[in-house]
Enzyme design. Sequence first.
Site, PDB file in Angstrom:
ATOM      1  N   CYS A   2      10.542 -26.095  60.992  1.00 57.52           N
ATOM      2  CA  CYS A   2      11.043 -26.501  62.307  1.00 57.52           C
ATOM      3  C   CYS A   2      10.521 -27.891  62.656  1.00 57.52           C
ATOM      4  O   CYS A   2       9.595 -28.396  62.042  1.00 57.52           O
ATOM      5  CB  CYS A   2      10.602 -25.505  63.368  1.00 57.52           C
ATOM      6  SG  CYS A   2      10.930 -23.789  62.937  1.00 57.52           S
ATOM      7  N   ARG A  27      15.139 -31.040  58.512  1.00 59.29           N
ATOM      8  CA  ARG A  27      14.237 -29.927  58.224  1.00 59.29           C
ATOM      9  C   ARG A  27      14.972 -28.590  58.173  1.00 59.29           C
ATOM     10  O   ARG A  27      14.429 -27.601  57.692  1.00 59.29           O
ATOM     11  CB  ARG A  27      13.137 -29.862  59.303  1.00 59.29           C
ATOM     12  CG  ARG A  27      12.098 -30.973  59.166  1.00 59.29           C
ATOM     13  CD  ARG A  27      11.144 -30.962  60.336  1.00 59.29           C
ATOM     14  NE  ARG A  27       9.933 -31.722  60.016  1.00 59.29           N
ATOM     15  CZ  ARG A  27       8.754 -31.185  59.755  1.00 59.29           C
ATOM     16  NH1 ARG A  27       8.608 -29.882  59.765  1.00 59.29           N
ATOM     17  NH2 ARG A  27       7.709 -31.938  59.470  1.00 59.29           N
ATOM     18  N   ASN A  98       5.877 -24.290  65.423  1.00 61.79           N
ATOM     19  CA  ASN A  98       6.263 -24.195  64.017  1.00 61.79           C
ATOM     20  C   ASN A  98       5.288 -23.249  63.333  1.00 61.79           C
ATOM     21  O   ASN A  98       4.083 -23.316  63.584  1.00 61.79           O
ATOM     22  CB  ASN A  98       6.182 -25.551  63.313  1.00 61.79           C
ATOM     23  CG  ASN A  98       7.244 -26.510  63.787  1.00 61.79           C
ATOM     24  OD1 ASN A  98       8.154 -26.137  64.512  1.00 61.79           O
ATOM     25  ND2 ASN A  98       7.119 -27.765  63.379  1.00 61.79           N
ATOM     26  N   GLY A  99       5.790 -22.404  62.433  1.00 64.50           N
ATOM     27  CA  GLY A  99       4.905 -21.517  61.699  1.00 64.50           C
ATOM     28  C   GLY A  99       5.202 -20.060  61.967  1.00 64.50           C
ATOM     29  O   GLY A  99       6.234 -19.699  62.543  1.00 64.50           O
ATOM     30  N   GLU A 478      16.999 -26.773  37.150  1.00 68.45           N
ATOM     31  CA  GLU A 478      17.137 -27.588  38.353  1.00 68.45           C
ATOM     32  C   GLU A 478      18.607 -27.828  38.691  1.00 68.45           C
ATOM     33  O   GLU A 478      18.999 -27.798  39.855  1.00 68.45           O
ATOM     34  CB  GLU A 478      16.412 -28.923  38.150  1.00 68.45           C
ATOM     35  CG  GLU A 478      16.654 -29.976  39.213  1.00 68.45           C
ATOM     36  CD  GLU A 478      16.206 -29.572  40.613  1.00 68.45           C
ATOM     37  OE1 GLU A 478      16.518 -30.314  41.557  1.00 68.45           O
ATOM     38  OE2 GLU A 478      15.553 -28.517  40.772  1.00 68.45           O
ATOM     39  N   GLU A 485      22.098 -24.261  45.900  1.00 65.26           N
ATOM     40  CA  GLU A 485      21.604 -24.672  47.213  1.00 65.26           C
ATOM     41  C   GLU A 485      22.699 -25.216  48.117  1.00 65.26           C
ATOM     42  O   GLU A 485      22.739 -24.900  49.307  1.00 65.26           O
ATOM     43  CB  GLU A 485      20.518 -25.755  47.053  1.00 65.26           C
ATOM     44  CG  GLU A 485      19.178 -25.254  46.599  1.00 65.26           C
ATOM     45  CD  GLU A 485      18.182 -26.385  46.480  1.00 65.26           C
ATOM     46  OE1 GLU A 485      17.047 -26.231  46.966  1.00 65.26           O
ATOM     47  OE2 GLU A 485      18.526 -27.438  45.902  1.00 65.26           O
TER      48      GLU A 485
END
Length: 605
Positions: A2, A27, A98-99, A478, A485
């Site tokens: 975040c 982000r 955040n977290g 990759e 993704e």
Amino acid sequence: MCGIIGIVGTSPVQARLIESLKRLEYRGYDSAGIAGVRDGRVERRRAKGKIRALEEVLAEEPLHAQTGIGHTRWATHGAPSERNAHPHRAGRVTLVHNGIIENFAELRAELQAQGRVFESETDTEVIAQLMDARLDDGLEPLAALKATLDRLTGAYALAVLIDGCNDLILGARRGSPLVVGYGAGEMFLGSDALAVGPFTNRIAYLDEGDFVSVDHAGAHVFDAAGHPVSRPAHAVPASAALVEKGNYRHFMEKEIHDQPDACQHTLSAYVDAVSSRAQAPGGVDFAEVERLQIVACGTSAYAGQIGRYLFERLAGLPVDVEAASEFRYREPAVTPGTLAVGISQSGETADTLAALRWCKARGLATAALVNVDQSTMAREADILWPTHAGPEIGVASTKAFTGQVTALTALAIAAAVARGRIDAEEEARLTRLLLEAPRLIAESIAMEDAIRLLAPELAKARDVLYFGRGPMFPLALEGALKLKEISYIHAEGYAAGELKHGPIALIDEATPVIVLAPSDDLFDKTMSNMSEVIARGGQIVLITDAQGARHAPAGVRVLVGPACDPLIAPLVYAAPIQLLAYHVAVHKGADVDQPRNLAKSVTVE
């Protein structure tokens, strides 16, 4: 993950909060909100979805305040919704976070037993409720914050407003980054330097466990024990020009095209071009290192796997590469003489940081290969190996990956010298080859037109397989990750020699197979694997050089890249697989820079 911005301003802050949040979009987020103090009362505006939805709310109901906080949220607790969006409020306390608070359920039950009513499903609201309860106990705001922090288990970066405190923001960090910005009569808090970059270039980085009080007079910082401390401010170069898309449609496209420069900038820290010598920043003596333990996540882990080939082949140095998220939990056996290396673009990746700390606690020397040299990982490791890729905004890593591989290649050469595996003449040859990489990366990017033409066909696929041998195997991993993704097409990477041990069962005419095979000593073996695919009706796209193209079997679609030494092939052939994923995603109409469910910097486990 975040994003956080806080401003103690001398003029209305609504527009600047929104400007900063837009810079933090990279982000990843699912909702956004801001809050500000007006006449002693905190007001907030929130919206689910993109920042434009928040702007629509503000158009109808502007926020008139000179001190405020803002947040872009990526859901961890509670579904994306307005009521789960930040800022969260309880009584006199309004905050962004955040977290992840690991003991939130226990704290929530305790607070509910005291009669407190919760409005959201988030762990964040527990912090606001707990701090408001401490204010009810008669504590001053800073003391209430400290008392709240003492009860929290988990990761957090916080910015807090208090009703009645017109020119005050409180902040704290543990496990998630937070910076303080110093302006002219104004102060700022942010989740990274990019958040406050539009307003100041004087940044102080809070240490683990710090909390802070910010007002017009400056910042008052305290360590985890509550002792006043000084965290020096650094002049951070203006980065605005580096984080604009310019003529490109997406940041990811720009960052793919930035790779020759990013490679060159990284090389400048690891190779003396005049003497053709490789160097290892940080003073590490590879002659005394018995083993490398690389820990990383996602793309960085694949860079580490390429590094394993390089270190073992050139320097005879054993290397283990592990997913950081698994490393600590399997209780690994580590031995003295091991150098633990964490690889991370942001330097804040929670799993990698925790793995490095685990190694350090057991007496191992640690090194951080990161793109942010003031990050937590960079500051805590014994040795810093910086990449110099510049800010990377697209969630799917591109130039940070090639920066990591560039640094690892140079470090492997330096290790080979230190361990007596190569002489000065061979060192000079290898470093000259490495110095060719920026030019050859630029040539590989010139494959874009051919790749763009191929994208519509690949975009129809439900599954795509990637094959490679040697260092091309982790590059195949990759490539598959990139396609997953950003285009949401299922893809898997395999070592080509493993084809007949299972993956061959997946081959049919509807499953494209991407083969990475520039000319090297494994090329003929890879061609044999391709023949097995063709015999079963598989549709192959071969990415190779001109010599390899001449030996391609009939019916194979060939993308021709520049010829290069195998030493730098992973660098040169990274751009084509990135461009392939990019153009497939664009053709499908996907949100390339902000793919669903993903975040740029994963700062929680």
